[in-house]
Design a protein around this motif. Structure first.
Motif, PDB file in Angstrom:
ATOM      1  N   ASN A 356      38.855  32.568  33.148  1.00  0.00           N
ATOM      2  CA  ASN A 356      38.262  34.013  33.749  1.00  0.00           C
ATOM      3  C   ASN A 356      37.579  33.814  34.948  1.00  0.00           C
ATOM      4  O   ASN A 356      37.702  34.585  35.702  1.00  0.00           O
ATOM      5  CB  ASN A 356      37.349  34.653  32.551  1.00  0.00           C
ATOM      6  CG  ASN A 356      38.136  35.525  31.452  1.00  0.00           C
ATOM      7  OD1 ASN A 356      39.149  35.999  31.626  1.00  0.00           O
ATOM      8  ND2 ASN A 356      37.708  34.928  30.359  1.00  0.00           N
ATOM      9  N   GLN A 360      38.462  35.551  38.197  1.00  0.00           N
ATOM     10  CA  GLN A 360      37.512  36.469  39.058  1.00  0.00           C
ATOM     11  C   GLN A 360      37.385  36.086  40.661  1.00  0.00           C
ATOM     12  O   GLN A 360      37.181  36.939  41.361  1.00  0.00           O
ATOM     13  CB  GLN A 360      36.273  36.535  38.281  1.00  0.00           C
ATOM     14  CG  GLN A 360      36.422  37.294  37.081  1.00  0.00           C
ATOM     15  CD  GLN A 360      35.192  37.045  36.136  1.00  0.00           C
ATOM     16  OE1 GLN A 360      34.153  36.237  36.434  1.00  0.00           O
ATOM     17  NE2 GLN A 360      35.210  37.651  34.995  1.00  0.00           N
ATOM     18  N   ASN A 363      41.244  36.815  42.278  1.00  0.00           N
ATOM     19  CA  ASN A 363      42.211  37.976  41.927  1.00  0.00           C
ATOM     20  C   ASN A 363      42.240  39.111  43.081  1.00  0.00           C
ATOM     21  O   ASN A 363      43.477  39.817  42.944  1.00  0.00           O
ATOM     22  CB  ASN A 363      42.010  38.687  40.612  1.00  0.00           C
ATOM     23  CG  ASN A 363      42.704  38.332  39.429  1.00  0.00           C
ATOM     24  OD1 ASN A 363      43.414  37.466  39.561  1.00  0.00           O
ATOM     25  ND2 ASN A 363      42.606  39.106  38.342  1.00  0.00           N
TER      26      ASN A 363
END
Length: 584
Positions: A356, A360, A363
């Motif tokens: 993740n 982040q 993206n």
């Protein structure tokens, strides 16, 4: 190591390495979401804009008028501002010390703040805040030395532009005036060129901002000082202090701290050093203290960069002090600077997204060209395209050449980033109901689970129904887009997924229609698909489903023992839809 031939080799070696890495990033990386939106704003020239003053969009107007449309050329002025910093550092350090050796140290010290290089790659306001802060301080010192009209004029022109970069420069200006009043006292008020030339030019810089905000109801101040800030105490801002030590590197941070020591009375330009020290520490404290009450939704770890750079130049002026610390600060800071650019290049272009955190970080700067190509493929002749929110709209507008700008729907992200008002001013906030079917592009992965059902149902109502026609998975599910055709007369929800990972097991549920034959598979990064057993559950009393018909929808729960990341593939009747990838 810092002086002589070795010092020159170190400086030019660092410059060459950093510039090379910045060029690689600037030429090969797609536009960051904010860069794309500032470019979109530049297509609608105005006095100012609802979330930012006008400098960056104005600069983009000039760049796109004379240079080809490519991310590198859009970023070129920002790179040039970054590449000017060593020479500004040289000039400022020389002005503080009257020493060529100290000036060379100052130029070198501008290369040891890791975030500066990354900031300079992006076509956003931050690098210009640093550039104009250093230039304004240099010209201020020149004005004090000569008390003549020329530096007053140049300082006024600099401030006139700088106040239009970002509201954060207004804080620099206010703190600088406060620091000057404390350090220079009566001398400040007797400096006629400052008040007769610099001040009127600076106030002239605020004119476009005032005109725009009076016309539009002060949206800039409403967002920057109101909407984006909770103005409630937030204990988690305590991580800011640890983060600052990490992102500057510990030895560079320690060198900055030591540079706050009161200058010795026999030092040249004693008042100038005290002024810079006070400006830097007050600017740093502003964010350190206000952060406990202000915006915690956006990255602010880079905001104190001007303060560190000013303190490093003060440290450089004391040329014979703390030489051992300076050597190691240059080594660790320089390596960290190079390393950070290399890591970001790897994250963006070399390594698969596997967490993740990785997702982040990148993206908002990946997948735009794929998205534009997929949109062109699905768009029917004469069919309009509508985006879900500002970032998708801006990126599609940029990467789909020679087409009119894409409008965006009401969306939580428009409000969070203060872009809804600006979209409306540009005529790109779509609130109508189309007479003919349009193609709607939605970044599903940008919506929180709690926002998804509400957004799709609101969009269905506005667009007279939505039919899901395709999906696009970017970077193996790091980003996920769904494509809909409007005016279908019914509302087809995409997969609404809850997911959790604990003790080596992926668990969750998918909202599905009861009358549809639905199969859930796990699709690996190599493309292999494996069925997952599911169990039908009612919607229950969760507030998440308050707007769903329990007679039409159900939840299909799943569990899968695996220590790998998973991506789900939903087979519904004759349609196959992919979800985003879920990380351990």
């Amino acid at each position: 190591m810092l002086d002589g031939i070795a010092g020159r080799r170190l400086f030019w070696g660092l410059v060459a390495t950093l510039v090379t890495l910045q060029l690689l990033l600037a030429t090969q990386t797609e536009l960051f979401g904010d860069e794309a939106f500032y470019w979109l704003e530049s297509r609608f020239p105005d006095w100012s804009y609802s979330e930012i003053p006008g400098f960056v969009p104005w600069l983009n107007v000039l760049t796109t008028a004379v240079l080809p449309q490519h991310p590198f050329f859009l970023r070129l002025p920002f790179l040039l501002a970054c590449w000017c910093l060593p020479w500004l550092g040289y000039a400022l350090s020389f002005g503080l010390s009257q020493s060529t050796q100290a000036a060379r140290h100052g130029a070198l010290f501008t290369l040891i703040l890791p975030l500066l290089g990354l900031t300079g790659v992006l076509a956003i306001a931050d690098i210009w805040l640093v550039f104009f802060t250093l230039l304004a301080v240099f010209l201020w010192l020149r004005l004090l030395q000569t008390q003549s009209a020329r530096p007053a004029l140049l300082l006024g022109l600099t401030l006139m532009l700088a106040v239009n970069v970002h509201i954060r420069f207004w804080f620099v200006l206010f703190i600088a005036l406060l620091a000057a009043a404390v350090v220079y006292k009566q001398k400040l008020f007797k400096l006629k060129p400052l008040w007769q030339i610099t001040l009127p030019l600076t106030l002239l810089g605020f004119v476009p901002i005032v005109i725009f905000n009076i016309q539009q109801g002060f949206p800039l101040l409403e967002f920057q000082l109101g909407e984006r800030n909770p103005w409630q105490f937030q204990l988690n801002h305590g991580w800011f202090f640890i983060g600052q030590i990490i992102i500057t590197t510990p030895l560079v941070f320690y060198l900055c701290l030591l540079s706050l020591k009161k200058p010795q009375p026999n030092r040249p330009n004693l008042q100038a050093r005290r002024f810079i020290q006070l400006l830097a520490v007050l600017y740093w404290l502003l964010y350190a203290l206000l952060g406990f009450f202000s915006d915690n939704l956006r990255t602010n770890i880079h905001w104190p960069l001007p303060a560190y750079l000013l303190l490093l130049l003060v440290a450089a002026a004391d040329v014979s002090h703390r030489l051992q610390l300076k050597r190691w600060a240059v080594i660790t800071g320089g390596l960290a600077h190079v390393g950070l650019l290399m890591v970001f290049y790897g994250l963006l272009h070399l390594w698969p997204v596997d967490s993740n955190t990785h997702k982040q970080l990148i993206n908002n700067a990946i997948g735009w060209q794929q998205l534009a190509a997929k949109t062109e493929q699905l768009q029917q002749p004469g069919q309009a395209v509508i985006a879900d929110y500002f970032m998708t709209a801006a990126a599609l507008s940029y990467y789909r050449d020679n087409t009119r700008p894409v409008a965006a729907l009401p969306h939580p992200m428009n409000v969070k980033h203060g872009r809804q008002k600006q979209l409306a001013l540009m005529g790109l906030f779509y609130q109508d109901s189309p007479q003919q079917p349009v193609l709607l592009v939605v970044e599903h992965s940008a919506l929180k689970l709690s926002q998804q059902i509400g957004f799709y149902q609101q969009s269905c109502e506005q667009l007279d129904g939505l039919q899901l026609v395709d999906d696009l998975s970017i970077a193996s599910g790091s980003k996920l887009y769904y494509f809909f055709v409007s005016n279908s007369g019914y509302c087809e929800l995409p997969p609404i997924v809850y997911h959790d990972f604990a003790d080596g097991e992926h668990r969750g549920w998918v909202v599905a229609e009861k009358n549809a034959q639905t199969q859930i598979n796990d699709i690996s990064q190599t493309g292999l698909s494996k069925p997952i057993k599911t169990r039908a559950l009612s919607l229950g009393n969760n507030v998440l489903f308050r707007d769903l018909d329990p007679e039409r929808y159900q939840r299909l729960s799943y569990s899968l023992k695996s220590h790998q990341n998973i991506q789900l593939q939903i087979h519904k009747d004759h349609k196959t839809i992919t979800t985003r990838r879920f990380y351990r």
